[in-house]
Design an enzyme around this catalytic site. Sequence first.
Site, PDB file in Angstrom:
ATOM      1  N   SER A  63      64.225  16.668 -29.456  1.00 60.24           N
ATOM      2  CA  SER A  63      65.570  16.982 -29.380  1.00 60.24           C
ATOM      3  C   SER A  63      66.249  18.197 -29.405  1.00 60.24           C
ATOM      4  O   SER A  63      67.086  18.517 -29.028  1.00 60.24           O
ATOM      5  CB  SER A  63      66.489  16.124 -30.279  1.00 60.24           C
ATOM      6  OG  SER A  63      66.458  14.598 -29.962  1.00 60.24           O
ATOM      7  N   LYS A  81      75.475  21.968 -34.368  1.00 66.64           N
ATOM      8  CA  LYS A  81      75.129  20.531 -33.544  1.00 66.64           C
ATOM      9  C   LYS A  81      76.130  19.632 -34.468  1.00 66.64           C
ATOM     10  O   LYS A  81      75.951  19.956 -35.843  1.00 66.64           O
ATOM     11  CB  LYS A  81      73.775  20.055 -33.634  1.00 66.64           C
ATOM     12  CG  LYS A  81      73.384  18.724 -33.116  1.00 66.64           C
ATOM     13  CD  LYS A  81      72.023  18.486 -33.347  1.00 66.64           C
ATOM     14  CE  LYS A  81      71.668  16.976 -32.496  1.00 66.64           C
ATOM     15  NZ  LYS A  81      70.442  16.665 -32.460  1.00 66.64           N
ATOM     16  N   SER A 105      68.405  15.309 -27.685  1.00 62.04           N
ATOM     17  CA  SER A 105      69.761  14.822 -28.131  1.00 62.04           C
ATOM     18  C   SER A 105      70.622  16.306 -28.679  1.00 62.04           C
ATOM     19  O   SER A 105      71.776  16.056 -28.306  1.00 62.04           O
ATOM     20  CB  SER A 105      69.820  14.078 -29.418  1.00 62.04           C
ATOM     21  OG  SER A 105      69.348  14.740 -30.524  1.00 62.04           O
TER      22      SER A 105
END
Lengths: 493, 95
Positions: free
Chosen positions: A183, A78, A159
């Site tokens: 997320s 990420k 997210s």
Amino acid sequence: MMLTDLTIAEARDGLRAKRFSAVDLTMAHLHAIEQLNPRLNAYLTVSHSQALAQAQAADAALAAGEARALTGIPLAIKDLFCTQGIRTTAGSRILEPFVPPYESTVTANLKRDGAIFLGKANLDEFAMGSSNMTSAFGPVENPWKRRQDANAVLVPGGSSGGSAAAVAARLAMGATGTDTGGSIRQPASFCGLVGVKPTYGRCSRWGVVAFASSLDHPGPFARTVRDSAILLGSMSGHDPKDSTSANVPVPDFEAACARGVKGLRIGVPKEYRSDGMAAEIEALWQQGLGWLRDAGAEIVDVSLPHTKYGLATYYIIAPAEASSNLARYDGVRFGMRREGQDLRDLYERTRAEGFGAEVRRRVLIGTYVLSAGYYDAYYLRAQKVRALILRDFTDVFTQVDALLTPTAPSAAFGQGEKMDDPITMYLNDVFTVPSNLAGVPAASVPAGLDTNGLPLGLQVIGRPFDEATVLAVSSVIEQAAGFDALPAIRAGA
Amino acid sequence: MSLDPATIRRIAALARIRVEDDQVESLRTELNGILGWIEQLNEVNVEGIEPLAGGAAMALTMRDDVVTDGGKADQILSNAPERIGNFFAVPKVVE
């Protein structure tokens, strides 16, 4: 079978048996990224040459008999984890030019164990969002399609939307994510993956771009519970550089997956059953409870009375911490700068142009709830309700070993849906937020498909530092569900 | 509790985010919507409850007050939009 379809556990065995090389495995993934990433936008940066160099080093280690837990396994990271020498944007314009001179502890741990980093995965800006629609670098397409409406472009959740889409589409074998209010778990549910938010303090936050420090939890995505356990084992551990990192032993998470649930007490919190819950989600939840009962667990009705206040509490505490954490983006020390008439004007223009609408909104809310005269009414009250939410979990874990709930109130929705007002989007996290506030571990495991053929996840919540039980319960659901559906868009499809 | 345009401008100034005149009204609507929704917390009885700052129910540990790192000016400045020697450069602030 294509190399990109292997699980991490299978690839680990194949590499050690020399059935293929780490370079073969990495090239297969880089090729898949080349084919599909222009459409999916799951990766913001593909670290092609570094990945190949890491793969060559992995092959050398394998040849020398020095393989570690993840030697030769290609992952997506990420783009919230700082990676030395590789651009790290947090999905924001304000960090577009940022190249960290240091490596986050979690990614350093993965590298130590031999993992290969294919690139940096797209995300909602500063991890603020539930659909990946707030990324400054464009949305991510969910590789799953509705059966009757294959043209609709769905969100991967957020997210950590790029991480989830990459693993689902076979553009990585696993990925790192972060979970501040859901997320990791919500995108895992939307993309048919396993996602684990460990206990607060289990995985170091050092080098992870901060959103809300008391709520941010790094954790893994994978296609199986066992793979997520392998990743979590590598990512975990005490880190003196994070003052909230827990100095506790890291158990063998992979071994815990095989423990079973015989004799465990599994709680069903009645507050998670809302009147508006979709019938198919309620049915899947009941089916999950049935699977656990069949495997020898006892199902117990329990109450978490302050559940309904979780979201409102979160939307005071998270923006408050964000407004403080994001004060560092000043156009002076790193990141983007917009010139102004004077220093103050430079700050204000840099932050107005560098931050997107959702980030600006949250920084303003956070600034307000912390401002003189309002601190007690908002922030202090929210911290007290947070204490009550933790007490709910502490009480319930004297009665049961784990909880089972749905992960999200719906399957993946379309790009552009739920954007009418911010609160509609916030409601996605109603089932996931309480465990962030309490810091307890939780996982989402794929359990079935909705009537449109889209994946739905169930959430397992456990006691602090008892990820082992969360993984054991998740494994039983995984086996019983026999989830073998595949996304429409994937390498080789 | 409803925010007026002057309060929106004051918060934005505190947060050092430039807000144009034509953005004030939409921000006001959005922020009032969120704050109105948050007010549900007023119905919770929090009397006698100690506030909880973090998810980890653990005490922060002490460490020795010693230098463990340093001498990395070039790395620290490597992302600066503007530098002069070993300093971050900003527009003139003192006449």
